[in-house]
Design a protein around this motif. Structure first.
Motif: not given
Ligand code: FES
Length: 303
Positions: A215-220, A240-241, A245-253, A279-280
């Motif tokens: 599940r994307c942590v942005h809006l699911g 993008k992760y 699963g580490e955050y790379f880009a995009g609106p994901a918090p 966290a990121r």
């Protein structure tokens, strides 16, 4: 004068008086039988009566003329009601009592009384249907909200034997192919050698493997794997992760959420009831991207 002569004299007087009386009666009857003159109002009246009624002497009463009315009689239909009295024999008391007893016997065995009437049947059928519907709805609602204690998402999910899981994740050519476990809604991926301090002590890695929630942590949205870039890329808004699963880009918090894992009896267990959020990532522990993106969005980290 002797007694015999006196008797003869008495009998002779008795015979004379009897003869006079008989003559008088015969004369009176002869007068009555004679025809009466209707014009004479005193006709037929005895001489004694006429002598006693002195006030009427010399008065002659003429009979009143009787008017003659000629009536025309039409034919008239006359309805005649004839009352006929019919004698009805009242039932004898004994037979009535017997009839009542027979009626009571019929009522006792009648289905209207002994069984169920039509109205009662329909009322009961409607009640049974209504309460059955309520019961089924109640059971379904309870089953829907009842927490799953074994199997399925939210519980410990057996992803398979550890050797088999590793064989699928680590390809023979050295590439990485995440294993998707539908029941856990998770990807099993290789854990980095230098695990970030974000995950230390949180049991998110075991025997070189981790389990990421799809599940994307942005809006699911469901985040698919992108082979060319070797990472996860969300088609909804471009988050993008990396492969871990580490955050790379995009609106994901934050980084992709993950589950605690363990090896149990040689099998890889994903504890989907324990969700770990971080966290990121302050830095990438694995290289990303390693090739072109699957969604064509930015390939540079926004962090
Ligand atoms: S839901 Fe994934 S980026 Fe918006």
């Amino acid at each position: 004068m002797s007694l015999g002569n006196l008797v003869l004299i008495g009998v002779a007087l008795f015979a004379i008086l009897g003869a006079v009386g008989a003559f008088t009666i015969a004369f009176r009857r002869s007068q009555i039988d004679q025809p009466v003159d209707l014009a004479d109002p005193t006709a037929g009246v005895s001489s004694e009566t006429l002598k006693a009624d002195k006030s009427m002497s010399g008065v002659r009463v003429e009979p009143l003329p009787v008017p003659v009315v000629e009536e025309t009689v039409d034919e008239v239909e006359v309805e005649v009601e004839v009352e006929v009295e019919v004698e009805v024999e009242e039932p004898e008391l004994v037979s009535t009592a017997i009839r009542v007893v027979e009626t009571q016997r019929v009522v006792e065995v009648s289905p209207e009384e002994a069984g169920v009437t039509r109205r009662q049947f329909f009322n009961r059928a409607m009640n049974v249907t209504f309460f059955s519907f309520l019961g089924i709805m109640g059971i379904n609602s309870l089953a829907f909200f009842w927490p799953k204690l074994s199997g399925g998402f939210g519980t410990d999910v057996d992803a398979g034997a550890l050797a088999d899981v590793k064989k699928q994740v680590f390809a023979s050519d050295g590439s990485i192919i995440p294993l998707f476990v539908p029941e856990a809604k998770a990807y099993v991926v290789p854990a980095p050698a230098n695990l970030s301090e974000q995950y230390i002590g949180k049991q998110v890695e075991t025997d070189g493997l981790m389990a990421l929630w799809q599940r994307c942590v942005h809006l699911g949205c469901r985040v698919p794997w992108c082979g060319p870039s070797v990472g996860f890329e969300c088609p909804c808004h471009g988050s993008k992760y990396s492969s871990v699963g580490e955050y790379f880009a995009g609106p994901a918090p934050r980084n992709l959420d993950r589950f605690t894992v363990e090896i149990r009896n040689g099998r890889f267990i994903i504890q989907t009831g324990n969700i770990i959020q971080t966290a990121r990532a302050p830095f990438m522990t694995v290289k990303y991207p390693q090739g072109p993106s699957c969604i064509g969005a930015s390939t540079t980290s926004e962090a």
